[in-house]
Design an enzyme around this catalytic site. Structure first.
Site, PDB file in Angstrom:
ATOM      1  N   LYS A 101      22.880  -1.424 -68.486  1.00 10.86           N
ATOM      2  CA  LYS A 101      22.150  -0.591 -67.653  1.00 10.86           C
ATOM      3  C   LYS A 101      22.403   0.513 -68.550  1.00 10.86           C
ATOM      4  CE  LYS A 101      22.191  -2.162 -63.223  1.00 10.86           C
ATOM      5  NZ  LYS A 101      21.098  -1.741 -62.275  1.00 10.86           N
ATOM      6  N   LYS A 128      14.209  -8.351 -55.365  1.00  5.04           N
ATOM      7  CA  LYS A 128      15.435  -8.444 -54.765  1.00  5.04           C
ATOM      8  C   LYS A 128      15.394  -9.038 -53.205  1.00  5.04           C
ATOM      9  CE  LYS A 128      18.204  -5.177 -57.702  1.00  5.04           C
ATOM     10  NZ  LYS A 128      17.382  -4.029 -58.153  1.00  5.04           N
ATOM     11  N   ASP A 171      17.940  -1.265 -68.593  1.00  3.36           N
ATOM     12  CA  ASP A 171      17.226  -0.823 -66.931  1.00  3.36           C
ATOM     13  C   ASP A 171      18.005   0.896 -66.901  1.00  3.36           C
ATOM     14  OD1 ASP A 171      17.015  -0.278 -64.412  1.00  3.36           O
ATOM     15  OD2 ASP A 171      18.195  -1.806 -63.607  1.00  3.36           O
ATOM     16  N   GLU A 193      13.132  -1.869 -67.745  1.00  3.25           N
ATOM     17  CA  GLU A 193      13.082  -1.450 -66.324  1.00  3.25           C
ATOM     18  C   GLU A 193      13.168  -0.216 -65.573  1.00  3.25           C
ATOM     19  OE1 GLU A 193      15.450  -4.739 -64.611  1.00  3.25           O
ATOM     20  OE2 GLU A 193      15.914  -3.575 -62.881  1.00  3.25           O
ATOM     21  N   ASP A 200      11.277  -2.114 -60.704  1.00  5.01           N
ATOM     22  CA  ASP A 200      12.121  -2.487 -59.569  1.00  5.01           C
ATOM     23  C   ASP A 200      12.030  -1.491 -58.468  1.00  5.01           C
ATOM     24  OD1 ASP A 200      14.346  -3.372 -58.170  1.00  5.01           O
ATOM     25  OD2 ASP A 200      15.726  -2.671 -59.745  1.00  5.01           O
TER      26      ASP A 200
HETATM   27 MG    MG Z   1      16.838  -2.154 -61.814  1.00  9.49          MG
END
Ligand code: MG
Length: 330
Positions: free
Chosen positions: A130, A231, A157, A186, A208
């Site tokens: 992240k 997801k 991400d 992402e 995403d």
């Molecule tokens: Mg993501």
């Protein structure tokens, strides 16, 4: 007639979870859902208010009024899947041991070399970072890891941080050999067809949370992203798979960094998707248990390095724990 029972829980992160989410404990609820014919299945509801979800209490209030949020719709869909396996008295996690998962690292500045070595020994080869909080520090860390641990591939991400600057700065900072180690980036910044198209020439992108902003009619030819994140806790899986097929995207099934019940559901779906599209499913992201302090459900998961080997029980497992859970009728 469908009956809902819930059990509230909290997950306590070990560190700040992303550029957007902080390190406060998070509220969620497990659900026991009963359909007619004594069909019973279990699910998880784990809202992310940072990403626009209604907080848990509001979700419950709404559900009491018969209003079902998009998240809750997925909870019900997954619980129904679980119920069918339970009815047949079989596990739904039959092939998850063959599905490799990336290692999600919300705050990698806390990660030592020794720990990374250990992850490598366990069999992890992909790190999902992240990023977007401190670009200089993040670039330094990535450069260092590529030098010291050249076997890792990276997924970065940005969680669509509000402008394109952090992403552009990172691209400017990283050396070509490091960029080669990045599988994709992402949600680099809020979705915008032209701007994403432009930067997709520099780096493969994955879609995403920005999925809802995509105007599919605007896309001529190939879209600006090569990978779609699915997801099951948040997305209509069938619709995502259809889009992936239509636009020739590869995909990654991930948890919503939720309760072990949510992770088990993500892995169950990953297993089904793998059977249907073995060549299109990339390494997944169903395991995020290490991000939170463990609870009794975490301890039931038999995990070997990057793979979920088993959870004892039918459906998504956890039979004994569900029996012991105190359920409140909605
Ligand atoms: Mg993501």
């Amino acid at each position: 007639m469908i009956k809902f029972f819930y059990h509230k829980y909290q997950l306590v992160p070990k560190f700040a979870l992303s550029a957007v989410a902080k390190d406060l404990s998070r509220d969620g609820a497990l659900f026991k859902i009963q359909w007619s014919g004594d069909l019973i299945g279990y699910g998880d509801l784990f809202p992310w208010p940072e990403f626009g979800d209604d907080p848990l209490e509001r979700q419950l209030e709404q559900l009491k009024k018969g209003r079902i949020s998009r998240l809750m719709e997925q909870t019900i869909w997954l619980a129904k899947k679980d119920a069918q396996f339970r009815k047949d008295k079989v596990s739904g996690l039959v092939n998850t041991a063959t599905i490799k998962n990336h290692l999600v690292i919300p705050d990698f500045t806390k990660l030592s070399d020794v720990i990374l070595q250990d992850y490598k020994k366990q069999g992890f080869t992909t790190l999902k970072l992240k990023v977007g909080r401190d670009i200089d520090q993040e670039c330094k860390w990535i450069e260092k890891i590529v030098r010291k641990h050249p076997y890792f591939t990276f997924r970065l991400d940005f969680n669509a941080v509000p402008d394109s600057n952090p992403f552009q700065r990172m691209l400017g900072r990283l050396s070509p050999s490091v960029k080669n180690r990045i599988e994709y980036v992402e949600d680099p910044f809020p979705y915008d067809y032209k701007n994403w198209m432009e930067v997709s020439k520099l780096m493969p992108l994955a879609l995403d949370f920005e999925f809802d902003k995509v105007d599919w009619d605007e896309i001529k030819g190939s879209p600006p992203f090569k990978v779609l994140i699915i997801k099951p806790a948040r997305n209509d899986v069938q619709r995502h798979l259809e889009i992936a097929q239509k636009y020739k995207l590869r995909f990654v099934v991930t948890s919503s960094m939720d309760h072990p019940v949510g992770m088990a559901h993500a892995m169950l779906v990953a297993g089904e998707v793998k059977k249907l599209y073995p060549a299109k499913l990339l390494e997944c992201g169903g395991l995020s248990q290490h991000v939170y302090w463990p609870n009794e459900f975490t301890k039931e998961m038999v995990i070997k390095g990057p793979c979920l080997v088993q959870i004892k029980g039918h459906g998504i497992g956890f039979d004994e724990l569900f029996k012991k859970t105190e359920w409140v009728a909605l």
